[in-house]
Design a protein around this motif. Structure first.
Motif, PDB file in Angstrom:
ATOM      1  N   TYR A   3       0.815  -1.218   0.000  1.00 50.55           N
ATOM      2  CA  TYR A   3       0.000   0.000   0.000  1.00 50.55           C
ATOM      3  C   TYR A   3       0.845   1.263   0.000  1.00 50.55           C
ATOM      4  CZ  TYR A   3      -2.761  -3.711   2.161  1.00 50.55           C
ATOM      5  OH  TYR A   3      -3.347  -4.907   2.457  1.00 50.55           O
ATOM      6  N   ALA A   4       2.064   1.181  -0.551  1.00 51.62           N
ATOM      7  CA  ALA A   4       2.996   2.289  -0.392  1.00 51.62           C
ATOM      8  C   ALA A   4       2.945   3.269  -1.558  1.00 51.62           C
ATOM      9  CB  ALA A   4       4.407   1.737  -0.249  1.00 51.62           C
ATOM     10  N   PRO A   5       2.610   4.540  -1.259  1.00 51.68           N
ATOM     11  CA  PRO A   5       2.750   5.562  -2.296  1.00 51.68           C
ATOM     12  C   PRO A   5       4.239   5.888  -2.439  1.00 51.68           C
ATOM     13  CG  PRO A   5       2.069   6.576  -0.238  1.00 51.68           C
ATOM     14  CD  PRO A   5       2.184   5.090   0.017  1.00 51.68           C
ATOM     15  N   LYS A   6       4.575   6.773  -3.392  1.00 48.89           N
ATOM     16  CA  LYS A   6       5.992   7.140  -3.565  1.00 48.89           C
ATOM     17  C   LYS A   6       6.472   7.955  -2.367  1.00 48.89           C
ATOM     18  CE  LYS A   6       5.376   7.322  -8.552  1.00 48.89           C
ATOM     19  NZ  LYS A   6       4.312   8.176  -9.111  1.00 48.89           N
ATOM     20  N   ALA A   7       5.581   8.771  -1.820  1.00 52.29           N
ATOM     21  CA  ALA A   7       5.937   9.627  -0.682  1.00 52.29           C
ATOM     22  C   ALA A   7       6.126   8.806   0.596  1.00 52.29           C
ATOM     23  CB  ALA A   7       4.825  10.648  -0.457  1.00 52.29           C
ATOM     24  N   SER A   8       6.840   9.387   1.571  1.00 51.94           N
ATOM     25  CA  SER A   8       6.909   8.780   2.903  1.00 51.94           C
ATOM     26  C   SER A   8       5.637   9.147   3.652  1.00 51.94           C
ATOM     27  CB  SER A   8       8.078   9.334   3.709  1.00 51.94           C
ATOM     28  OG  SER A   8       9.234   9.339   2.923  1.00 51.94           O
ATOM     29  N   VAL A   9       5.101   8.169   4.382  1.00 54.32           N
ATOM     30  CA  VAL A   9       3.846   8.400   5.108  1.00 54.32           C
ATOM     31  C   VAL A   9       4.108   8.378   6.618  1.00 54.32           C
ATOM     32  CG1 VAL A   9       1.525   7.490   5.546  1.00 54.32           C
ATOM     33  CG2 VAL A   9       2.523   7.289   3.257  1.00 54.32           C
ATOM     34  N   TYR A  10       3.517   9.340   7.325  1.00 53.74           N
ATOM     35  CA  TYR A  10       3.584   9.349   8.792  1.00 53.74           C
ATOM     36  C   TYR A  10       2.169   9.342   9.352  1.00 53.74           C
ATOM     37  CZ  TYR A  10       8.519  10.374   8.469  1.00 53.74           C
ATOM     38  OH  TYR A  10       9.850  10.282   8.195  1.00 53.74           O
ATOM     39  N   VAL A  11       1.874   8.389  10.246  1.00 54.20           N
ATOM     40  CA  VAL A  11       0.572   8.369  10.915  1.00 54.20           C
ATOM     41  C   VAL A  11       0.724   9.127  12.227  1.00 54.20           C
ATOM     42  CG1 VAL A  11      -1.264   6.937  11.863  1.00 54.20           C
ATOM     43  CG2 VAL A  11       0.102   6.090   9.936  1.00 54.20           C
ATOM     44  N   LEU A  12      -0.170  10.095  12.450  1.00 59.85           N
ATOM     45  CA  LEU A  12      -0.114  10.895  13.674  1.00 59.85           C
ATOM     46  C   LEU A  12      -1.329  10.548  14.518  1.00 59.85           C
ATOM     47  CD1 LEU A  12       0.823  14.326  11.976  1.00 59.85           C
ATOM     48  CD2 LEU A  12       2.324  12.395  12.549  1.00 59.85           C
TER      49      LEU A  12
END
Ligand code: TXA
Ligand code: MG
Length: 351
Positions: free
Chosen positions: A237-246
């Motif tokens: 499920y990974a987009p190109k961008a880095s993802v951060y869950v807050l």
């Protein structure tokens, strides 16, 4: 390969078009079609050569088994070796719908579908276009999500097209998918029912019918558990961008995020926020998407939004979330994987 694109209105199924798609599947081709969860990439489940093509088109590791889709309950007997009592109960109460059940497979199901396992996952979708295409195919349809392996599952025809044009025979456009996360995978091949992949149908919904169900809760939202579904161990499920869950419960630390965003901008990064409150871009990110203020709505938009951030050139995506209902487990399961475990506590510290 030339990919034919057809459109079928879910409210008013054109049977001639459904037949055309069904024939491509029956004859050994690959067809992407909508389901209520995500788009699937279908092939004749009884045709090993056709099934092999799915793995090629997706770039999918071949130790990851496929779900077999049917339009009619009576087809189950061709696919499975036996129907345990609890499977019967789940089929009666939750099909058609977003749950796949795993039971012992029949000899008709080849190793390419089951990835060498003795079991098979079966699902009867509720989406009208999916049902029409599967019924028209006249054979059970093996179908993973119609994305390139590793990318977010497609919930719109445009996203299928992005990944699969030129690689498959046909794309059936039936609009956006309503659930937005893949089906619950429920293993009924052992002594007790176990949820291997959480989804819309939760353990709490199943338990009144089949008793204690293991998994599908807190323990599964962390990335570090041993994956039980072969497919859950891969990058997902990974987009190109880095993802951060807050994560926050009540009070979101907005100032801290605004500071983070300005730091990222200074480094030349394009920032994005996937918000769960409809207040406009109070975060000051470059790209802003409102995902929805319920876990249902947010889930429906999740994969779609992650791909939209990519289209908008985001380098880093912040996802503040505060959901705590039953369905939020499934949502976190996917979101935490997209974020590769980047989860921060963003509850504002008072005083
Ligand atoms: O909602 C859905 O389930 C969508 C739509 C298209 O129906 N399909 C889907 O398929 O998500 P896929 O291939 O992307 O995910 C299937 C998951 C994988 O994690 C796979 O490892 C697991 O189900 N699976 C399939 N057969 C299995 C089996 N026999 N034992 C254990 N896990 C199995
Ligand atoms: Mg998938």
């Amino acid at each position: 390969m030339k990919t034919k694109y057809i459109k079928i209105d879910p409210e008013n199924i054109d049977m001639a078009l459904a037949d055309e798609a069904g024939k491509v599947i029956r004859d050994g081709g690959l067809v992407a079609f909508p389901t209520e969860t995500v788009y699937g990439l279908g092939a004749n489940a009884f045709d090993d050569e056709a099934v092999e093509k799915i793995f090629k088109a997706k770039g999918r590791p071949n130790d990851n088994p496929l779900i077999v889709h049917i339009a009619d309950v009576k087809e189950v007997s061709n696919i499975v070796a036996e129907i345990p009592k609890k499977a019967q109960i789940v089929m009666e109460n939750f099909w058609p719908g977003p749950i796949s059940i795993i039971v012992k497979k029949s000899e008709k199901i080849g190793d390419s579908v089951s990835a060498g396992l003795k079991t098979v996952a079966v699902r009867m979708p509720s989406n009208s276009v999916a049902r029409a295409v599967i019924r028209a195919a006249g054979v059970p349809v093996a179908a993973p999500s119609a994305n390139t392996s590793g990318k977010p599952s497609p919930t719109s025809p445009a996203h299928v097209s992005e990944d699969m044009t030129g690689k498959i025979d046909m794309i059936v456009d039936g609009g956006r998918c309503e659930v937005g996360l893949e089906s619950t995978v429920l293993d009924l091949s052992g002594k007790e029912p176990v949820i291997l992949r959480p989804g819309k149908i939760s353990a709490a919904m199943l338990e009144p019918y089949i008793g204690k169900v293991k998994g599908g809760s807190e323990e599964q939202i962390r990335d570090d558990i041993v994956p039980k579904c072969p497919g859950m161990k891969y990058k997902h499920y990974a987009p190109k961008a880095s993802v951060y869950v807050l994560e926050y419960k009540k009070n979101f630390d907005l100032k801290r995020l605004q500071k983070l965003i300005s730091e990222q901008k200074k480094e030349g990064k394009r920032t994005g926020v996937l918000s769960c409150v409809n207040e406009g871009n109070i975060y000051t990110s470059d790209v802003y998407i409102y995902g929805g203020d319920t876990s249902e709505e947010y889930a429906e938009n999740l994969f779609y939004s992650l791909r939209s951030f990519d289209e908008n050139g985001a380098d880093v995506i912040f996802c503040p979330i505060c959901f705590s209902d039953d369905f939020a487990f499934a949502l976190r399961n996917r979101l935490y994987k997209s974020a590769a475990g980047n989860v921060l506590d963003f509850e504002k510290n008072e005083g």
